[in-house]
Design an enzyme around this catalytic site. Structure first.
Site, mmCIF file in Angstrom:
data_model
loop_
_atom_site.group_PDB
_atom_site.id
_atom_site.type_symbol
_atom_site.label_atom_id
_atom_site.label_comp_id
_atom_site.label_asym_id
_atom_site.label_seq_id
_atom_site.Cartn_x
_atom_site.Cartn_y
_atom_site.Cartn_z
ATOM 1 C CB CYS A 120 -0.941 -0.326 1.149
ATOM 2 S SG CYS A 120 -2.386 1.131 0.754
ATOM 3 C CG HIS A 170 -3.662 -3.412 2.954
ATOM 4 N ND1 HIS A 170 -2.484 -3.054 3.665
ATOM 5 C CD2 HIS A 170 -4.169 -2.492 2.472
ATOM 6 C CE1 HIS A 170 -2.709 -1.649 3.726
ATOM 7 N NE2 HIS A 170 -3.627 -1.536 3.035
ATOM 8 C CD GLU A 197 -1.311 -6.250 4.894
ATOM 9 O OE1 GLU A 197 -0.920 -6.351 3.682
ATOM 10 O OE2 GLU A 197 -1.531 -5.216 5.439
HETATM 11 N N1 GLN Z 1 -1.992 6.857 2.826
HETATM 12 C C1 GLN Z 1 -1.984 6.022 1.467
HETATM 13 C C2 GLN Z 1 -3.521 6.118 0.944
HETATM 14 O O1 GLN Z 1 -4.478 6.528 1.464
HETATM 15 C C3 GLN Z 1 -1.754 4.650 1.972
HETATM 16 C C4 GLN Z 1 -2.912 3.776 2.487
HETATM 17 C C5 GLN Z 1 -2.092 2.728 3.489
HETATM 18 O O2 GLN Z 1 -1.192 2.323 3.238
HETATM 19 N N2 GLN Z 1 -3.288 1.880 3.849
HETATM 20 O O3 GLN Z 1 -3.519 5.851 -0.162
#
Ligand code: GLN
Length: 540
Positions: A382, A508, A510
């Protein structure tokens, strides 16, 4: 009709109610029952999505896009049920519903009270999980500790539940602590007696006690607990500190906890020993052949729970590679002031997790640069992918001021920008791009080799995305855009051509890894790290 098990906790918090609930789910599922698990959180937030990870730990995202408590992650790792937004209820949600109903005038002039209106809404939500999941067994973990003011309505609802559903259809399990006092060389039962006493005042007599302890419970101790807590001796279950959480279902099974539960519900089920779990999960964690170190470069390093699913996914990938994965926790903000080479010396892989806000970003970017230049396996998740794009744009493509508009709104080279659908969003709660979306993989890439599929689905939680205006330039310099969300042409996965393992994803992974089914990206990352650990490196 489903049978319901309420799991409450006493004496102190952090006793591992989530893992105990998941383990109970595991042993019942292994008997052929369809099990689901839900969590009641007594706080007033509607969901944990707006909370700081230091307050709450990881926010776990379900397939259907609910931002939930991290205990749901344990449930999904231990059992096969697909959990939904119904599996996590909070006091915020409950009050929201009741107050909206009152404003509509649905209560026809009544006074709205905690009992029965709030407790009814809690019970309805619990029953709904039973209906929606079509499960044989619904395990309901009640957050907080018995004696807390804020969890009282949940305990009252749990008490009423047996009245509503019938004695044989509801079971109460209480998790308690039996502390060891070193000076006296004794285990103490008094805290458990008090905690069960408090539960009884509320009207709940637990059927089963699970006792967290550092030392084995002797027969005499079990007898004493049984007598003073009014619980059958065989239903006093020892839960000793284990080397791995995946051992807990086996410990419960050994004490025939599954039989005791089935006995209460008058259920007769097929027999099972959990041999596969023991052989393919527990034994692999306990006696790995290899050992490697992975650096996790993040912002919330002091809190074990902040990256819970990532730590577990690394353990799963270790299981799949017969390897113990040691984690070197590196605070990305500290790294900005340190010698990167020294801090990362000797690691066989670097992982940069998700996050929000500018703090610590430059440290993450310098760790990624180090991974790229030294051919160290890298996995970005992410925000980790967004940082990898910024690093590559700055240091390979010559866009010195490349940045995300999250950190620098009026930047000249916004290689990461706000998703179009986010432009009009005002409220912060529950409004990110959330839950599972499909992603098409480019043939012949590392990602498609790891997944062995052309279309995958992964879970998301973000507002920002790769800016497609820069795709051509980055591609020319060696970045491969190998995973795309077909509908919106959004970049979901990137990798680098001339690197043994440099993969970063907007989603994600994970959240979908399991102990006996490691996620393909984590498995591949640890395999690459293991290969790397066998060669000597001269750092650039
Ligand atoms: N801050 C980034 C976004 O909102 C990444 C979000 C995250 O890592 N969950 O896109």
């Amino acid at each position: 009709m489903a049978k319901y098990i309420f799991v409450t906790g006493g004496v102190i918090s952090s006793l591992g109610k989530g893992i105990a609930s998941a383990s109970i789910g595991k042993i019942l599922e292994s008997r052929g029952l369809k099990v689901t698990i839900m969590k009641c959180d007594p706080y007033l937030n509607v969901d944990p999505g707006t909370m700081n990870p230091f307050q709450h730990g990881e926010v776990y995202v379900t397939e259907d896009g609910a931002e939930t408590d991290l205990d749901l992650g344990h449930y999904e790792r231990f059992i096969h049920a697909k959990l939904t937004k119904f599996n996590n209820i909070t006091t915020g949600q409950v009050y929201n519903t009741v107050i909206n109903r009152e404003r509509r005038g649905d209560y026809l002039g009544k006074t709205i009270q905690v009992i029965p209106h709030i407790t009814d809404e809690i019970k309805n939500r619990i029953k709904k999980v039973g209906q929606v999941s079509a499960a044989d067994i619904v395990i309901v973990e009640v957050g907080g500790t018995v004696g807390d003011i804020e969890s009282l309505p949940y305990l009252e609802a749990a008490r009423q539940f047996r009245l509503d559903m019938g004695y044989d259809n509801v079971l109460y399990i209480h998790l308690t602590l039996v502390p060891y006092i070193k000076a006296a060389d004794e285990l103490k039962t008094k805290p458990s007696q008090h905690s069960v006493g408090t539960l009884r005042e509320i009207g709940i007599q637990p059927d089963i006690l699970i006792c967290r302890t550092e030392k084995p419970l002797s027969d005499a101790i079990k007898e004493k607990i049984s007598l003073f807590c009014n619980v059958r001796k065989e239903a006093v279950i020892e839960c000793k500190d284990a080397q791995t959480i995946y051992q807990i279902p086996l410990d419960f099974k050994f004490q025939i906890l599954d039989e005791i539960i089935l006995g209460h519900f008058h259920l007769i089920c097929k027999f099972s020993q959990l041999e596969d779990w023991e052989k393919n999960v527990v034994n692999k964690v306990l006696s790995p052949k290899e050992r490697i170190t992975i650096a996790l470069v993040g912002k919330y390093m002091s809190l074990q729970d902040a990256y819970k699913s990532i730590y577990e996914s690394l353990i799963h990938a270790g299981i799949a590679n017969d390897t113990k994965v040691e984690i070197r926790k590196i605070d990305s903000e500290e790294l900005q002031k340190q010698d990167v080479k020294k801090a990362l010396d000797g690691v066989s892989g670097i992982l940069v997790p998700g996050g929000f806000g500018y703090r610590g970003i430059e440290g993450k970017i310098s760790a990624i640069k180090f991974a790229r230049e030294n051919n160290i396996p890298f996995l970005g998740l992410c925000l980790g992918m967004q940082c990898a794009v910024i690093e590559f744009s700055r240091n390979v493509c010559g866009l010195k001021d490349a940045n995300s508009t999250e950190f620098k709104p009026n930047n000249k080279n916004p290689v990461i920008g706000l998703l179009e659908e986010q432009q009009k969003v005002k409220n912060l709660g529950g409004t990110m791009r959330l839950g599972a979306y499909p992603c098409r993989l480019l043939k012949g890439t590392l990602a498609s080799k790891l997944y062995r599929k052309s279309l995958i689905e992964e879970r998301h939680r973000h507002r920002y995305e790769f800016n497609n205006k820069y795709r051509g330039l980055l591609e020319k310099k060696g970045m491969v855009f190998c995973g795309i969300y077909p509908k919106g042409n959004l970049v979901e996965i990137i990798e680098l051509k001339k690197h043994p393992f440099f993969v970063a994803v907007q989603f994600h992974p994970e959240f979908k890894s399991k102990p006996d089914q490691a996620h393909p990206l984590f498995r591949g990352f640890i395999k690459a790290a293991l290969d790397k650990s066998k060669v000597k490196v001269e750092y650039k």
